[in-house]
Structure formats: structure tokens, C-alpha cells
Design a protein around this motif. Structure first.
Motif, PDB file in Angstrom:
ATOM      1  N   GLN A 177      51.328 -21.902  -0.757  1.00 51.66           N
ATOM      2  CA  GLN A 177      50.323 -22.879  -1.212  1.00 51.66           C
ATOM      3  C   GLN A 177      49.015 -22.204  -1.619  1.00 51.66           C
ATOM      4  O   GLN A 177      48.190 -22.810  -2.309  1.00 51.66           O
ATOM      5  CB  GLN A 177      50.076 -23.919  -0.108  1.00 51.66           C
ATOM      6  N   TYR A 178      48.811 -20.953  -1.192  1.00 52.40           N
ATOM      7  CA  TYR A 178      47.595 -20.244  -1.609  1.00 52.40           C
ATOM      8  C   TYR A 178      47.568 -20.016  -3.124  1.00 52.40           C
ATOM      9  O   TYR A 178      46.505 -19.900  -3.722  1.00 52.40           O
ATOM     10  CB  TYR A 178      47.459 -18.916  -0.854  1.00 52.40           C
ATOM     11  N   THR A 179      48.752 -19.950  -3.747  1.00 47.02           N
ATOM     12  CA  THR A 179      48.801 -19.773  -5.197  1.00 47.02           C
ATOM     13  C   THR A 179      48.351 -21.064  -5.883  1.00 47.02           C
ATOM     14  O   THR A 179      47.659 -21.027  -6.905  1.00 47.02           O
ATOM     15  CB  THR A 179      50.258 -19.426  -5.628  1.00 47.02           C
ATOM     16  N   ILE A 180      48.719 -22.207  -5.295  1.00 48.02           N
ATOM     17  CA  ILE A 180      48.302 -23.496  -5.871  1.00 48.02           C
ATOM     18  C   ILE A 180      46.785 -23.621  -5.787  1.00 48.02           C
ATOM     19  O   ILE A 180      46.104 -23.930  -6.768  1.00 48.02           O
ATOM     20  CB  ILE A 180      48.955 -24.678  -5.097  1.00 48.02           C
ATOM     21  N   VAL A 181      46.246 -23.356  -4.588  1.00 43.70           N
ATOM     22  CA  VAL A 181      44.793 -23.472  -4.404  1.00 43.70           C
ATOM     23  C   VAL A 181      44.075 -22.504  -5.352  1.00 43.70           C
ATOM     24  O   VAL A 181      43.082 -22.858  -5.994  1.00 43.70           O
ATOM     25  CB  VAL A 181      44.418 -23.204  -2.921  1.00 43.70           C
ATOM     26  N   HIS A 182      44.599 -21.287  -5.483  1.00 41.64           N
ATOM     27  CA  HIS A 182      43.992 -20.290  -6.369  1.00 41.64           C
ATOM     28  C   HIS A 182      43.897 -20.832  -7.795  1.00 41.64           C
ATOM     29  O   HIS A 182      42.852 -20.773  -8.440  1.00 41.64           O
ATOM     30  CB  HIS A 182      44.817 -18.999  -6.336  1.00 41.64           C
ATOM     31  N   LYS A 183      45.013 -21.380  -8.280  1.00 42.68           N
ATOM     32  CA  LYS A 183      45.063 -21.867  -9.666  1.00 42.68           C
ATOM     33  C   LYS A 183      43.957 -22.906  -9.923  1.00 42.68           C
ATOM     34  O   LYS A 183      43.199 -22.802 -10.882  1.00 42.68           O
ATOM     35  CB  LYS A 183      46.444 -22.480  -9.925  1.00 42.68           C
ATOM     36  N   TYR A 184      43.858 -23.888  -9.032  1.00 46.08           N
ATOM     37  CA  TYR A 184      42.901 -24.979  -9.281  1.00 46.08           C
ATOM     38  C   TYR A 184      41.467 -24.556  -8.980  1.00 46.08           C
ATOM     39  O   TYR A 184      40.535 -24.988  -9.645  1.00 46.08           O
ATOM     40  CB  TYR A 184      43.318 -26.229  -8.483  1.00 46.08           C
ATOM     41  N   LEU A 185      41.303 -23.686  -7.995  1.00 51.13           N
ATOM     42  CA  LEU A 185      39.947 -23.228  -7.665  1.00 51.13           C
ATOM     43  C   LEU A 185      39.382 -22.398  -8.811  1.00 51.13           C
ATOM     44  O   LEU A 185      38.238 -22.603  -9.253  1.00 51.13           O
ATOM     45  CB  LEU A 185      39.981 -22.412  -6.361  1.00 51.13           C
ATOM     46  N   PHE A 186      40.200 -21.488  -9.343  1.00 51.46           N
ATOM     47  CA  PHE A 186      39.687 -20.632 -10.411  1.00 51.46           C
ATOM     48  C   PHE A 186      39.577 -21.387 -11.731  1.00 51.46           C
ATOM     49  O   PHE A 186      38.713 -21.084 -12.551  1.00 51.46           O
ATOM     50  CB  PHE A 186      40.510 -19.334 -10.502  1.00 51.46           C
ATOM     51  N   GLY A 187      40.405 -22.395 -11.911  1.00 49.27           N
ATOM     52  CA  GLY A 187      40.247 -23.269 -13.076  1.00 49.27           C
ATOM     53  C   GLY A 187      38.899 -23.967 -13.003  1.00 49.27           C
ATOM     54  O   GLY A 187      38.154 -24.047 -13.989  1.00 49.27           O
ATOM     55  N   ALA A 188      38.536 -24.428 -11.828  1.00 48.61           N
ATOM     56  CA  ALA A 188      37.269 -25.149 -11.646  1.00 48.61           C
ATOM     57  C   ALA A 188      36.079 -24.189 -11.817  1.00 48.61           C
ATOM     58  O   ALA A 188      35.056 -24.555 -12.414  1.00 48.61           O
ATOM     59  CB  ALA A 188      37.233 -25.794 -10.266  1.00 48.61           C
ATOM     60  N   ILE A 189      36.217 -22.963 -11.324  1.00 51.80           N
ATOM     61  CA  ILE A 189      35.123 -21.984 -11.478  1.00 51.80           C
ATOM     62  C   ILE A 189      34.876 -21.736 -12.968  1.00 51.80           C
ATOM     63  O   ILE A 189      33.731 -21.750 -13.442  1.00 51.80           O
ATOM     64  CB  ILE A 189      35.471 -20.653 -10.754  1.00 51.80           C
ATOM     65  N   ALA A 190      35.949 -21.542 -13.735  1.00 49.67           N
ATOM     66  CA  ALA A 190      35.804 -21.275 -15.172  1.00 49.67           C
ATOM     67  C   ALA A 190      35.155 -22.466 -15.871  1.00 49.67           C
ATOM     68  O   ALA A 190      34.280 -22.308 -16.728  1.00 49.67           O
ATOM     69  CB  ALA A 190      37.166 -20.970 -15.775  1.00 49.67           C
ATOM     70  N   GLU A 191      35.571 -23.677 -15.466  1.00 52.78           N
ATOM     71  CA  GLU A 191      35.007 -24.882 -16.101  1.00 52.78           C
ATOM     72  C   GLU A 191      33.516 -25.021 -15.834  1.00 52.78           C
ATOM     73  O   GLU A 191      32.728 -25.298 -16.738  1.00 52.78           O
ATOM     74  CB  GLU A 191      35.676 -26.117 -15.490  1.00 52.78           C
ATOM     75  N   VAL A 192      33.130 -24.796 -14.574  1.00 54.52           N
ATOM     76  CA  VAL A 192      31.740 -25.054 -14.193  1.00 54.52           C
ATOM     77  C   VAL A 192      30.815 -23.933 -14.691  1.00 54.52           C
ATOM     78  O   VAL A 192      29.732 -24.194 -15.214  1.00 54.52           O
ATOM     79  CB  VAL A 192      31.611 -25.207 -12.655  1.00 54.52           C
ATOM     80  N   LEU A 193      31.247 -22.680 -14.568  1.00 59.17           N
ATOM     81  CA  LEU A 193      30.346 -21.574 -14.920  1.00 59.17           C
ATOM     82  C   LEU A 193      30.494 -21.138 -16.381  1.00 59.17           C
ATOM     83  O   LEU A 193      29.695 -20.339 -16.879  1.00 59.17           O
ATOM     84  CB  LEU A 193      30.553 -20.394 -13.973  1.00 59.17           C
ATOM     85  N   GLY A 194      31.533 -21.615 -17.050  1.00 60.98           N
ATOM     86  CA  GLY A 194      31.703 -21.373 -18.489  1.00 60.98           C
ATOM     87  C   GLY A 194      31.703 -19.892 -18.841  1.00 60.98           C
ATOM     88  O   GLY A 194      32.363 -19.079 -18.195  1.00 60.98           O
ATOM     89  N   ASP A 195      30.863 -19.545 -19.854  1.00 61.89           N
ATOM     90  CA  ASP A 195      30.863 -18.173 -20.385  1.00 61.89           C
ATOM     91  C   ASP A 195      30.420 -17.130 -19.374  1.00 61.89           C
ATOM     92  O   ASP A 195      30.655 -15.936 -19.560  1.00 61.89           O
ATOM     93  CB  ASP A 195      29.929 -18.087 -21.597  1.00 61.89           C
ATOM     94  N   ALA A 196      29.741 -17.573 -18.325  1.00 66.55           N
ATOM     95  CA  ALA A 196      29.296 -16.605 -17.302  1.00 66.55           C
ATOM     96  C   ALA A 196      30.491 -15.937 -16.614  1.00 66.55           C
ATOM     97  O   ALA A 196      30.363 -14.861 -16.031  1.00 66.55           O
ATOM     98  CB  ALA A 196      28.422 -17.302 -16.273  1.00 66.55           C
ATOM     99  N   VAL A 197      31.652 -16.587 -16.700  1.00 64.87           N
ATOM    100  CA  VAL A 197      32.838 -16.012 -16.055  1.00 64.87           C
ATOM    101  C   VAL A 197      33.512 -15.039 -17.039  1.00 64.87           C
ATOM    102  O   VAL A 197      34.487 -15.364 -17.725  1.00 64.87           O
ATOM    103  CB  VAL A 197      33.833 -17.100 -15.592  1.00 64.87           C
ATOM    104  N   THR A 198      32.964 -13.837 -17.106  1.00 71.27           N
ATOM    105  CA  THR A 198      33.565 -12.782 -17.938  1.00 71.27           C
ATOM    106  C   THR A 198      34.833 -12.300 -17.228  1.00 71.27           C
ATOM    107  O   THR A 198      35.025 -12.591 -16.036  1.00 71.27           O
ATOM    108  CB  THR A 198      32.589 -11.602 -18.071  1.00 71.27           C
ATOM    109  N   PRO A 199      35.692 -11.532 -17.888  1.00 74.17           N
ATOM    110  CA  PRO A 199      36.891 -11.011 -17.203  1.00 74.17           C
ATOM    111  C   PRO A 199      36.528 -10.217 -15.948  1.00 74.17           C
ATOM    112  O   PRO A 199      37.231 -10.304 -14.934  1.00 74.17           O
ATOM    113  CB  PRO A 199      37.539 -10.113 -18.267  1.00 74.17           C
ATOM    114  N   GLU A 200      35.394  -9.462 -15.970  1.00 72.09           N
ATOM    115  CA  GLU A 200      35.012  -8.678 -14.769  1.00 72.09           C
ATOM    116  C   GLU A 200      34.630  -9.610 -13.621  1.00 72.09           C
ATOM    117  O   GLU A 200      34.986  -9.369 -12.466  1.00 72.09           O
ATOM    118  CB  GLU A 200      33.799  -7.762 -15.038  1.00 72.09           C
ATOM    119  N   VAL A 201      33.890 -10.671 -13.955  1.00 73.67           N
ATOM    120  CA  VAL A 201      33.470 -11.617 -12.909  1.00 73.67           C
ATOM    121  C   VAL A 201      34.708 -12.298 -12.323  1.00 73.67           C
ATOM    122  O   VAL A 201      34.861 -12.404 -11.097  1.00 73.67           O
ATOM    123  CB  VAL A 201      32.466 -12.663 -13.486  1.00 73.67           C
ATOM    124  N   ALA A 202      35.601 -12.721 -13.188  1.00 70.51           N
ATOM    125  CA  ALA A 202      36.823 -13.387 -12.709  1.00 70.51           C
ATOM    126  C   ALA A 202      37.619 -12.436 -11.812  1.00 70.51           C
ATOM    127  O   ALA A 202      38.101 -12.824 -10.737  1.00 70.51           O
ATOM    128  CB  ALA A 202      37.673 -13.849 -13.890  1.00 70.51           C
TER     129      ALA A 202
END
Ligand SMILES: Cc1cc2nc3c(=O)[nH]c(=O)nc-3n(C[C@H](O)[C@H](O)[C@H](O)COP(=O)(O)OP(=O)(O)OC[C@H]3O[C@@H](n4cnc5c(N)ncnc54)[C@H](O)[C@@H]3O)c2cc1C
Ligand code: HEM
Length: 432
Positions: free
Chosen positions: A97-122
């Protein structure tokens, strides 16, 4: 350990991520439950989702973990991780289930922080997530192994042997495994999850501390009914347990878990202080019952605050247990004391000198034969002498625990000696 490059990126972006975590976690849960509604059926607590408290606990824990990694890269924040791992085990979280949480958590981070989430930040935050997930998965695997259960399969049917009304809004349920097998090992202070099916068909899980150690394969929980208040509905599970469950019924319980327990070689002589308010008395009576069952002579000081004696659940039992333990005594504070039990002036209580205590109790107007002393008003530790080497267990509403912890620290009790249980997601730990 976090790589050097990632540590630099996490340090630079922590304020931005931490500042946006509330929005990130709101979106994360929203998207996850939209796609995986089964997670709200028998796993996540929908009351905590509605009130937002679980969201804040998750956000706080991630920020707390990242900060700890940056401050001391070679160690893990054990208290934080243990608290979460025990809760996860008690609801049956599995490593996939950690893979499920990862998918949605990182999807939300990308949505909220937008361009600030460069590949290095991610990549840097990905490393933080998997370090935390790895630490939790390892702990949870050990907990499942110790409990003798398959990961995630923590549930077992229990029969209600007896239902007892403790106060107008509190009932106890005495339980025995319905399959006839032995009760699992539980450490004094731990809790179980109770899983019920609500009227709309959805399953919900809540934790209840084991409030007694009756032996003979029995376990007991004591449940306070959470009533509606202005703007908030009745508690779902506590209301169902109060209204619908009686002797002969079956309840589904998890194996016992919880990181706050008496670490008890029975002969350990160090003092124990049990501090509670309201329904926070339940882990304390569990600990007291255990100490009485093993014939402990440890110095034990029970400090409890409640609205009135009539509201104080397990009050008579607490007094009887204190009476059975040669090294124990109790002080109860009531905002509305009954006239039959007059209050008394504050007198110092010597945890380390049982003889002096006994004399003092006999002299005190508000003392009774069972060695309990009564005071009026809110708990005030002024004049209560606390042994420096005591282990303190603390449980009650958050404002109560904050106030009492401050008094304990001011009295010279080291912070590491105070072990607290929160009857909800722990919003206190990451910042404490
Ligand atoms: C480790 C641990 C041990 C515990 N031990 C005990 C124990 O020994 N005894 C005990 O009685 N309890 C104990 N609890 C608390 C217990 O688990 C439950 O939280 C409690 O019974 C309330 O559950 P509920 O389903 O009745 O309420 P919920 O339905 O979960 O509601 C909880 C609160 O959220 C509010 N709420 C719900 N929906 C909304 C909304 N839409 N908007 C705003 N507010 C909302 C409700 O009004 C209520 O105040 C423990 C908790 C933990 C974590
Ligand atoms: C690194 C990833 C995760 C972190 C940081 C995390 C963090 C937390 C925290 C801080 C709590 C509250 C603990 C407390 O009661 O004090 C919690 C509870 C919980 N977690 Fe996790 N968690 C993670 C992964 C997961 C996964 C993979 C699942 C399963 C899908 C999950 C399901 C739950 C549930 C059901 C609860 C109890 C919720 C409640 O009672 O409201 N968590 N988690």
C-alpha cells in the motif's frame, strides 16, 4: 541515510513543501479515496478525514521526519516512527500500500507546487518518502511477526461476555476470543482496534485501550460515548457500541498494539506515575491491573482529573487496585466534587516515602480508606512530589496533556520519562 545532493535540495525546499503540506495532503486524500474508495471501508477513519486531523498528522510527520533526517542524518526519529507503525499495524497496513500512497502523494505535490517540482526536487523528496516508508515497513513487519499474524491480517472475532455501565456515558465490554483460542499477548497500556459495520454498510475502525487484565483469556475495553456538540455529529463507532452491542454479541478486534506500555520486568523497582483525565484513565487502569496481577511493590502514584466523581469511569476499581498495591496511592481532582467527599487543602505528596504518605492520607479530610485523596478544581501538580527516576504515563485531552507535561517538566521530570498516549492521530509528536 539521505544522499548529500538530496539533503541540499530537501533543505532548500523544506519551507516551501512544509508550508504547502496542508493543501498537498488534502488533495492527496481526495484523489486517493476517489480512485480507491475501498480504503475508506475498514481502514481509514472517516471522522478523522472529515475533521482534517489525520491530514495534519500525516503532514506533520513527513515534515518532522525530513527535519530529523537533515539534523541527524545517521539516526531515525524512533518515537515518531514507532507511534505511526503501531497505529498502522493496528489497522492492518501492508507494504504494497506504500506504493499507492506514494503515487497519490507525489501527484498532489506536483499539482500544488507546479513548476517548482523540478526532477531534482522530485527525486530528493522521493528519497525522503522511501526512507520513511522503509523504516515504517520494517517496523510494521516486526510488529506483525511479534503478534504472530500475517501482515495486515490482524482481525479476529471476540464474544462480548459482559457489558457494564461505568458512568452515564461510559460502558465496558468484557471480551473473549470467539474461536476458543487463547487471547493474544498484550502489554499493559496497549490498545486494540475495533472494526464495525455501520448502518450505511461501510466498515470503520477505532482504537480502544485495554482497560483491564482480568486473566483467564479475557480482555476489557471501556468506551466513552462521543455525543454531538455544536457543529459536530455523534461519534459513529462509540454510539454504535453503546446503542447496539451487548452480552453475547460478537465484535471484531485487532491484535493488541501501541508504543506506550509498561516495560515491565515485574521486579523492576522504579516508580510509576499514572496521570490521566476523563476517559484517558483506561490505559492507566490497564497498567494498574497488571501491576496488581504480578504483585508489584513498585511505588505507584495515580493522578486523575475529571468533571465529577460520578463522571469518573472505573473510579471504584482504581481505588481498589491502589488499595491492593502496597506502594500505590492516588490523588483525584474534580471540577464538581460531591458534597459527600469534601475537598482538602493541597498537601505535598511524597512518592518516594510511602510511610509519610500513609500518615498524610489518614490526616487529610478528603482522603478515604482506600488511600485516595480528593481535591477540587483542575489538576495542579504544585505540592505533588515526583520521584526523579519515575516513568510517567500521560493520557487525556490534548490541552490537559500539554498543561500537565509543562508542570511535569517544571518539576524536574526529564522529557524522555514522560510517555503519552493520544486518543486520536498524534498532532503533538512531530512538533514536540
Ligand atoms: C490509541 C487510542 C486509544 C484509545 N482508547 C480509547 C478508550 O480506551 N476509550 C474510549 O472511549 N476512546 C478511546 N479512543 C478514542 C476512540 O478510538 C474513538 O476515537 C472514539 O471512540 C470516537 O470514535 P467515534 O467513531 O465514536 O467518533 P467519530 O465518528 O470518529 O468522530 C470523532 C469526532 O469527530 C467529529 N466529527 C465527525 N464527523 C465530523 C464532521 N463531518 N465535521 C466535524 N467533526 C466531525 C465527531 O463529532 C467527533 O467529535 C482511543 C483512541 C486511540 C487512538
Ligand atoms: C510514508 C508513508 C506514510 C506516512 C508518513 C504515514 C503517516 C501516518 C501518520 C502520522 C498517522 C497518524 C498516526 C497517529 O495516530 O498518531 C497515520 C495513520 C494511518 N495511516 Fe499512515 N502513513 C504512511 C503510509 C500509509 C499507508 C501506505 C497506509 C495504507 C494505505 C496508511 C494508512 C493509515 C491509516 C489507516 C491510519 C489511521 C488513520 C486514522 O485513524 O485516521 N498510511 N499514518
Amino acid at each position: 541515510m539521505l544522499s548529500e545532493e538530496s539533503a541540499a535540495v530537501v533543505r532548500a525546499t523544506l519551507p516551501a513543501v512544509a508550508g504547502a503540506l496542508d493543501e498537498i495532503t488534502a488533495r492527496f486524500y481526495g484523489a486517493m479515496f476517489r480512485d480507491r474508495p475501498e480504503l475508506l471501508d475498514g481502514m481509514f477513519n472517516r471522522g478523522n478525514q472529515a475533521s482534517g486531523v489525520q491530514r495534519r498528522a500525516l503532514a506533520g510527520s513527513i515534515a518532522g521526519f525530513a527535519t530529523a533526517l537533515l539534523d541527524s542524518p545517521d539516526t531515525r526519529p524512533d518515537t515518531l516512527l514507532d507511534r505511526i507503525a503501531h497505529k498502522h499495524a493496528a489497522v492492518g497496513v501492508t507494504d504494497d500500500q506504500y506504493t499507492i500512497v506514494h503515487k497519490y502523494l507525489f501527484g498532489a505535490i506536483a499539482e500544488v507546487l507546479g513548476d517548482a517540482v523540478t526532477p531534482e526536487v522530485a527525486a530528493a523528496w522521493d528519497e525522503v518518502y522511501w526512507l520513511m516508508a522503509g523504516a515504517l515497513i520494517g517496523r510494521e513487519a516486526r510488529l506483525y511477526q511479534d503478534a504472530g499474524v500475517t501482515p495486515g491480517e490482524v482481525w479476529r472475532p471476540w464474544t462480548v461476555v459482559e457489558r457494564r455501565t461505568e458512568t452515564p456515558d461510559t460502558v465496558s465490554f468484557l471480551l473473549r476470543p470467539a474461536d476458543g483460542g487463547p487471547a493474544p499477548r498484550a502489554r499493559a497500556g496497549q490498545y486494540v482496534s475495533v472494526r464495525v459495520r455501520l448502518a450505511d454498510g461501510v466498515h470503520q475502525v477505532r482504537q480502544y485501550s485495554l482497560s483491564s487484565d482480568p486473566g483467564d483469556g479475557l480482555r476489557r475495553i471501556t468506551v466513552k460515548r462521543v455525543a454531538a456538540a455544536e457543529g459536530t455529529p455523534d461519534g459513529e463507532v462509540s454510539t454504535l457500541l453503546h446503542e447496539r452491542v451487548s452480552a453475547g454479541d460478537e465484535l471484531t478486534l485487532s491484535a493488541p498494539f501501541g508504543d506506550v506500555f509498561l516495560d515491565d520486568p515485574a521486579d523492576a523497582g522504579s516508580p510509576v506515575v499514572l496521570v490521566s483525565a476523563g476517559i484517558g484513565c483506561t490505559p492507566m487502569t490497564g497498567i494498574l491491573a497488571h501491576l496488581a496481577a504480578v504483585g508489584s511493590t513498585r511505588p505507584v502514584l495515580v493522578l486523575h482529573a475529571d468533571r465529577s466523581p460520578a463522571d469518573h469511569a472505573l473510579r471504584a476499581e482504581t481505588r481498589a487496585l491502589v488499595d491492593r498495591l502496597p506502594g500505590a496511592r492516588a490523588v483525584f481532582w474534580y471540577e464538581h466534587p460531591e458534597p459527600a467527599e469534601p475537598t482538602q487543602p493541597t498537601q505535598p505528596t511524597q512518592l518516594t516515602q510511602p510511610t509519610a504518605q500513609a500518615e498524610q492520607v489518614e490526616r487529610a479530610d478528603g482522603a478515604d480508606r482506600a488511600g485516595a485523596e480528593f481535591r477540587s478544581g483542575l489538576m495542579d501538580l504544585d505540592g505533588i512530589e515526583l520521584a526523579r527516576d519515575a516513568t510517567v504515563f500521560l493520557c487525556g485531552p490534548l490541552p490537559f496533556m500539554r498543561a500537565v507535561r509543562g508542570q511535569l517538566l517544571a518539576a524536574g521530570v526529564p522529557a524522555r520519562a514522560v510517555r503519552y498516549e493520544v486518543f486520536g492521530p498524534d498532532l503533538w509528536l512531530p512538533g514536540s
